[in-house]
Write an enzyme that holds these catalytic residues in place. Sequence first.
Site, short mmCIF file in Angstrom:
data_model
loop_
_atom_site.label_atom_id
_atom_site.label_comp_id
_atom_site.label_asym_id
_atom_site.label_seq_id
_atom_site.Cartn_x
_atom_site.Cartn_y
_atom_site.Cartn_z
N CYS A 183 -11.42 3.20 -0.86
CA CYS A 183 -10.11 3.50 -0.26
C CYS A 183 -9.97 2.60 0.96
O CYS A 183 -10.94 2.40 1.70
CB CYS A 183 -10.02 4.97 0.15
N CYS A 202 -4.10 -0.96 -2.43
CA CYS A 202 -4.20 0.49 -2.59
C CYS A 202 -5.09 0.74 -3.80
O CYS A 202 -4.78 0.28 -4.90
CB CYS A 202 -2.82 1.09 -2.81
N ASP A 226 0.85 -1.18 0.00
CA ASP A 226 0.00 0.00 0.00
C ASP A 226 0.89 1.23 0.00
O ASP A 226 2.07 1.17 0.38
CB ASP A 226 -0.93 0.02 1.22
N SER A 227 0.31 2.34 -0.41
CA SER A 227 1.07 3.59 -0.38
C SER A 227 1.39 4.02 1.05
O SER A 227 2.26 4.85 1.27
CB SER A 227 0.29 4.69 -1.10
N HIS A 238 -8.65 3.02 3.75
CA HIS A 238 -8.88 3.66 5.05
C HIS A 238 -10.36 3.69 5.43
O HIS A 238 -10.70 3.71 6.61
CB HIS A 238 -8.38 5.10 5.04
N GLU A 247 -6.26 8.41 10.12
CA GLU A 247 -4.90 8.26 10.67
C GLU A 247 -4.72 9.07 11.95
O GLU A 247 -3.82 8.79 12.74
CB GLU A 247 -3.87 8.64 9.61
#
Length: 265
Positions: free
Chosen positions: A185, A74, A11-12, A187, A153
């Site tokens: 996404c 990702c 993942d990025s 997240h 995050e």
Amino acid sequence: MSNRQPIGVFDSGIGGLTVLKELLSRLPHESFVYFGDTARVPYGTKSADAVKRFTRESVRLLLDRGVKMVVIACNTASSEVLPAFESEFTVPIVGVIEPGVRAAVAATKRRRIGVIGTPGTIRSGAYQSKIMAKLPDAVVIPQACPLFVPLVEEGWTDNAVVEMTVKAYLGSLKQSGIDTLVLGCTHYPLLKKSIRKFLGSAVNLVDSAEETAGEVAVALRKRASGRKTGKGIHSFFVTDAPERFVKVGRRFLGENVESAVRIER
């Protein structure tokens, strides 16, 4: 390909840990090598050429560590590099777009589907075009939600700030009458509770992390390359700030994220 080889997850940054969480649940005997390009995150604001270059470098890094399969966890990278990479590398490569698309197509009843993601994922049109290819008469409504990633995050997933941000981004989607929403996404699954609260129970939420884990399990079974016994060993590599990765990563995976090793690029 040896059954004992690990599976690589790229993942990025940190969001791909939601995919890894589902993989650990579905494939408890497998070992995993996770690589997060934390020095260059986010990919969602980068050019397509930059994303392809970064992703190619990252896949090669995982291959150097002997992985038997690569999961590109990702959405931005998956939308920019697949299927080209599937023919470039000899190991199977699984992205997060196709599994999410299939789940959305199966879930929708009125063929009104929303897609939320980073600016890069939405700009690529990957979800939109693939959904339309399977359901030509569908109405697909995309919405970039760039503030969702920093909120997650920061550990903010269910408070007043999150509620206001969800309302700002998803207000028009709610009014449009969608019956399915793709969380485009990695997240975003951590915001499920807030998104569900705003949209209501009538809207199906498609979590690509869950769908991707299922696809990896099927791919291993087809190649007879899965491990059926033993306990997996998991390692984590990043390009910057391993201490922060561990701190934030524990919000995704708990104590499974014990440490991370920084790799110079």
